[in-house]
Scaffold this motif. Structure first.
Motif, PDB file in Angstrom:
ATOM      1  N   GLU A 240       5.220 -18.249 -29.033  1.00 46.03           N
ATOM      2  CA  GLU A 240       3.851 -18.390 -28.515  1.00 46.03           C
ATOM      3  C   GLU A 240       3.745 -18.245 -27.008  1.00 46.03           C
ATOM      4  N   THR A 241       4.868 -18.378 -26.298  1.00 46.63           N
ATOM      5  CA  THR A 241       4.778 -18.375 -24.823  1.00 46.63           C
ATOM      6  C   THR A 241       5.743 -17.375 -24.184  1.00 46.63           C
ATOM      7  N   GLU A 242       5.401 -17.027 -22.958  1.00 43.98           N
ATOM      8  CA  GLU A 242       6.245 -16.172 -22.129  1.00 43.98           C
ATOM      9  C   GLU A 242       7.647 -16.785 -21.974  1.00 43.98           C
ATOM     10  N   GLY A 243       7.683 -18.104 -21.748  1.00 48.91           N
ATOM     11  CA  GLY A 243       8.964 -18.790 -21.560  1.00 48.91           C
ATOM     12  C   GLY A 243       9.860 -18.685 -22.789  1.00 48.91           C
ATOM     13  N   GLN A 244       9.258 -18.807 -23.975  1.00 51.09           N
ATOM     14  CA  GLN A 244      10.032 -18.674 -25.216  1.00 51.09           C
ATOM     15  C   GLN A 244      10.555 -17.249 -25.360  1.00 51.09           C
TER      16      GLN A 244
END
Ligand code: C2E
Ligand code: MG
Ligand code: MG
Ligand code: MG
Length: 280
Positions: A240-244
């Motif tokens: 779901e996120t850029e970091g993931q």
């Protein structure tokens, strides 16, 4: 009886049970109608391949738009269909719609497409499963290597012997096998090695708290390296996120699926503009 219970707590309870039973009966009969009509359809959600952005791959997800209640989540109606046995009919319809999708895709594109279809526990025990699959797939003249079957890990672990037989037969027919929601079903490594598995999909509960949660990080990186050493492809679900996305890339997970890239959407939209699915 209710009076013996002191207050009218029991009456209240039995009212609720009655209500639930009526709703369930109603839903079962509505689902029968849906299986005969046009309320059931598929969405597709793409999987991103970091190595090859032209590798088109989607998961087919069943949808039920109830005439009065609107969209009913699959977690609800798939569970109901499992209990009533309607899943066998539903499963055939899902596979049929997935084949129609591939035919439409082929008419519009030259690149190949792989479509993942979910199988449930009851389907796994259906003695007609293999012949039904063979009939549907050959009718549409679809190459089996374009089709992946996803089976949830806990279902496989509860039925190791029958899964082994089924997977071997499906592999012989040319299909690919994915273990879904991996990490929640307490697989033993020795089983994993015995089963002819092509793909592991890491359950999204292990992805949700990345990159911060150190325990999840340890589990996810262990799954990725284990899959690599067994020569199994690995997919992270629920990105779901850029970091993931960044972290999973660094860990060497080459296939990613999740809202960060694409939510499930209609077959028609995907055929017309597969690349537009990659961003909202
Ligand atoms: P699943 O096979 O693990 O499918 C992934 C689910 O996660 C889908 O929910 C998808 O929409 C959702 N998802 C994908 N990316 C994200 C994300 O980034 N964040 C979050 N929070 N969720 C994400 P959906 O479509 O509601 O389906 C739920 C489950 O219902 C599926 O889980 C599958 O087990 C079952 N299901 C759906 N279609 C079928 C079917 O045709 N046959 C069978 N047997 N089961 C199905
Ligand atoms: Mg799945
Ligand atoms: Mg699942
Ligand atoms: Mg899953």
């Amino acid at each position: 009886e209710a009076k013996a219970n002191g207050k009218d707590g029991f009456e209240h309870y039995s009212d609720n049970v009655g209500h639930m039973l009526r709703r369930r009966l109603q839903m079962t009969s509505d689902l029968s109608k849906a299986l005969k009509g046009k309320e059931l359809f598929l969405d597709v959600q793409p999987k991103l391949n970091l190595r090859d952005s032209r590798a088109f791959s989607v998961e087919a997800l069943a949808r039920w738009r109830h005439s009065k209640l609107g969209l009913i989540p699959p977690d609800e109606f798939i569970a109901l269909a499992e209990e009533t046995g309607q899943i066998l009919d539903l499963g055939r319809q899902v596979l049929t719609k997935a084949m129609e999708f591939i035919v439409d895709w082929r008419a519009a594109h030259t690149s190949s497409l792989s479509v993942a279809v979910n199988l449930s526990a009851k389907q796994l025990h259906d003695k007609n499963l293999l012949s039904d699959i063979a009939l549907i797939v050959s009718h549409y003249e679809v190459d089996p290597s374009w089709i992946e079957f996803e089976i949830t890990e806990s279902v496989v672990m509860d039925n190791v012997e029958s899964s082994l037989r089924l997977f071997n037969a499906l592999k012989k027919m040319g299909f690919r096998i994915a273990i879904d929601d991996f990490g929640t079903g307490y697989s033993s490594l020795s089983y994993l090695n015995k089963l002819p598995i092509d793909i592991l999909k890491i359950d999204r509960s292990f992805i949700a708290q990345l990159p911060d949660n150190q325990d999840d990080l340890a589990i996810v990186s262990a799954i990725i390296s284990m899959a690599k050493s067994l020569n199994i492809e690995v997919v992270a679900e629920g990105v779901e996120t850029e970091g993931q996305y960044q972290l999973l890339g660094e860990l060497g997970c080459e296939q990613l699926q999740g809202y960060y890239f694409a939510k499930p959407g209609s077959l028609q939209d995907y055929i017309q503009k597969p690349w537009s699915f990659w961003q909202d």
